[in-house]
Design a protein around this motif. Structure first.
Motif, short mmCIF file in Angstrom:
data_model
loop_
_atom_site.label_atom_id
_atom_site.label_comp_id
_atom_site.label_asym_id
_atom_site.label_seq_id
_atom_site.Cartn_x
_atom_site.Cartn_y
_atom_site.Cartn_z
N UNK A 42 31.87 7.60 -14.05
CA UNK A 42 31.07 8.42 -13.66
C UNK A 42 29.57 8.49 -14.23
N UNK A 43 30.27 8.63 -15.66
CA UNK A 43 28.50 8.46 -16.83
C UNK A 43 28.81 7.55 -18.01
N UNK A 44 27.31 7.37 -18.00
CA UNK A 44 27.44 6.04 -19.22
C UNK A 44 27.48 6.91 -20.73
N UNK A 45 27.54 8.24 -20.32
CA UNK A 45 28.36 8.93 -21.86
C UNK A 45 29.55 9.79 -21.72
N UNK A 46 30.21 9.44 -21.15
CA UNK A 46 31.50 10.19 -20.68
C UNK A 46 32.47 11.20 -22.12
N UNK A 47 33.05 12.44 -21.27
CA UNK A 47 33.17 12.65 -22.55
C UNK A 47 34.99 12.28 -23.24
N UNK A 48 35.31 12.99 -24.10
CA UNK A 48 35.96 12.65 -25.04
C UNK A 48 37.56 12.83 -23.77
#
Ligand SMILES: [Mn+2]
Length: 413
Positions: free
Chosen positions: A47-53
């Motif tokens: 969903x995002x270009x910088x997903x959480x771990x």
């Protein structure tokens, strides 16, 4: 070959975080059960270009299981048109979507899965998959801003591969489906010669034709936009390249209902009754906690305002039974309407708006020492009318008059 087409998993989508993972898993398990030979994913795994771990972990868990499976088909040839690289031979092929887009030269989360050898990143590349004598070639175009699509395609110069069933996979808006911007590519502008066109990006399922060949959008595996067209169950396609036929396979997705409620001079009680009867009807038929969107429009009774609508009470009452989303932005009340009507008619504290404008205009002219030989009221009328030529003539005359004054003041330079 049997090609599974699944898209827009949106892992990490905050509003329905658990659904996104659960339903992606459902889809992957069903794809395995269907005996697919290969899988293609046209964008927005994340969903995002910088997903959480945690979200990257979800993706690794999904794709690791997939990558260890015994696939009947495997990579035959990888043809990068830019700087693509390949680190696995399993026939799971994806491109980044618009949600994963990053600046050029930077890594996006989809690339990471490719680097880890969990899938084949087909961005700006052609991937040929083979099963016995059969070959399927997939050209992938990663999601990019709409106005760049045509020039990017002509720069890349992609071409169908001879002797293969050719798939064109991308992640963009299409003008014929979303006629909102001239930047969106038209069906006829897509390259010719492919046997199947597969697009992501749009979250409801769409089937059409491009250059006489099938064009398929499987839609997302999780609900995100809460649009009316998203009520069908989610799922994926199984496309048979031998017969060029396809089937849409449903997954277990959370039920979603969109209900329109039209009010007419309704009291807050009427609103509660209408909303509750709609919700109760859906709950009676739902097997699990549904997502319900109520789109309320119309008018409410005199004496009540939009803010008096008892939405909070409805949310509270059903919080454990449904995920509610109530849109009351199209409800109008008489008081607000009358206010708007007054402004339209120009009644503002007893002053006509036109007169008020004229007053400001005249006093500004005076302030600036305007002394042209014209009545300010007449000038205001001409400027605010449709008589364009007359206005231009008048203003030109006045400007030349002002220019002469200016020149005089500066000593005739
Ligand atoms: Mn998407």
């Amino acid at each position: 070959m049997k090609v599974a087409i699944v898209s827009d998993l949106h892992l990490g989508y905050e509003r329905f975080y658990d659904d996104a993972y659960k339903q992606a898993r459902e889809a992957f398990e069903a794809i395995s059960r269907e005996g697919a030979d290969m899988v293609i994913i046209p964008g927005d795994i994340f969903d995002k270009r910088n997903p959480k771990p945690d979200v990257i972990a979800q993706a690794i868990n999904l794709f690791r299981d997939f990558s260890r499976k015994q696939w009947p088909a495997e990579l035959d040839k990888f043809i990068p048109l830019r700087n693509g690289k390949v680190y696995t031979s399993i026939p799971v092929i994806a491109i980044p979507g618009t949600h994963e887009r990053v600046a050029e030269g930077k890594e996006n989360p989809l690339t990471l899965l490719g680097l880890a050898g969990l899938l084949i990143d087909a961005s700006e590349s052609i991937v040929v998959i083979r099963k016995g004598q059969e070959k399927v070639a997939v050209f992938g175009l990663g999601g990019l801003s709409e106005e760049r699509v045509k020039s990017e395609l002509s720069d890349l110069g992609e071409k169908p591969v001879e002797g293969c069933f050719n798939i064109f996979m991308f992640h963009q808006s299409i003008y014929e489906i979303l006629p909102f911007s001239d930047n969106f590519i038209h069906f006829e502008e897509l390259p010719v010669g492919y046997d199947l066109y597969v697009d992501g990006h749009i979250h409801n399922r769409i089937e059409d034709k491009v250059h006489g060949k099938p064009f398929l959008i499987p839609g997302s595996t999780v609900l995100t936009q809460l649009k009316e067209g998203e009520q069908e169950p989610k799922g994926f396609y199984i496309f048979d390249t031998a017969s060029s036929t396809w089937e849409f396979k449903h997954i277990n997705s959370r039920p979603y209902k969109f209900v329109r409620i039209q009010l007419s001079e309704a009291t807050p009680n009427d609103v509660i009754n209408e909303a509750e009867s709609a919700i109760e009807g859906i709950l009676a038929a739902a097997s699990e906690k549904p997502i319900i969107r109520l789109s309320i429009s119309g008018t409410i009774a005199k004496g009540f305002k939009n803010v008096d609508l008892p939405l909070h009470a409805i949310y509270t009452k059903y919080s454990s039974k449904a995920i509610l989303d109530i849109d009351s932005s199209k409800v109008t009340d008489q008081e607000t309407e009358e206010g708007i009507e007054e402004i339209r008619e120009g009644k503002l504290e007893g002053t006509n708006i036109k007169e008020l404008g004229m007053e400001i205009f005249s006093s500004k002219l005076k302030e600036n020492g305007f002394r042209a030989d014209v009545n300010p009221a007449e000038l205001f009328n001409i400027l605010s009318s449709n008589k364009k030529e007359k206005a231009i003539k008048l203003v030109t005359e006045m400007l030349s008059e002002l220019g002469e004054k200016d020149t005089e003041g500066k000593g005739g330079v």
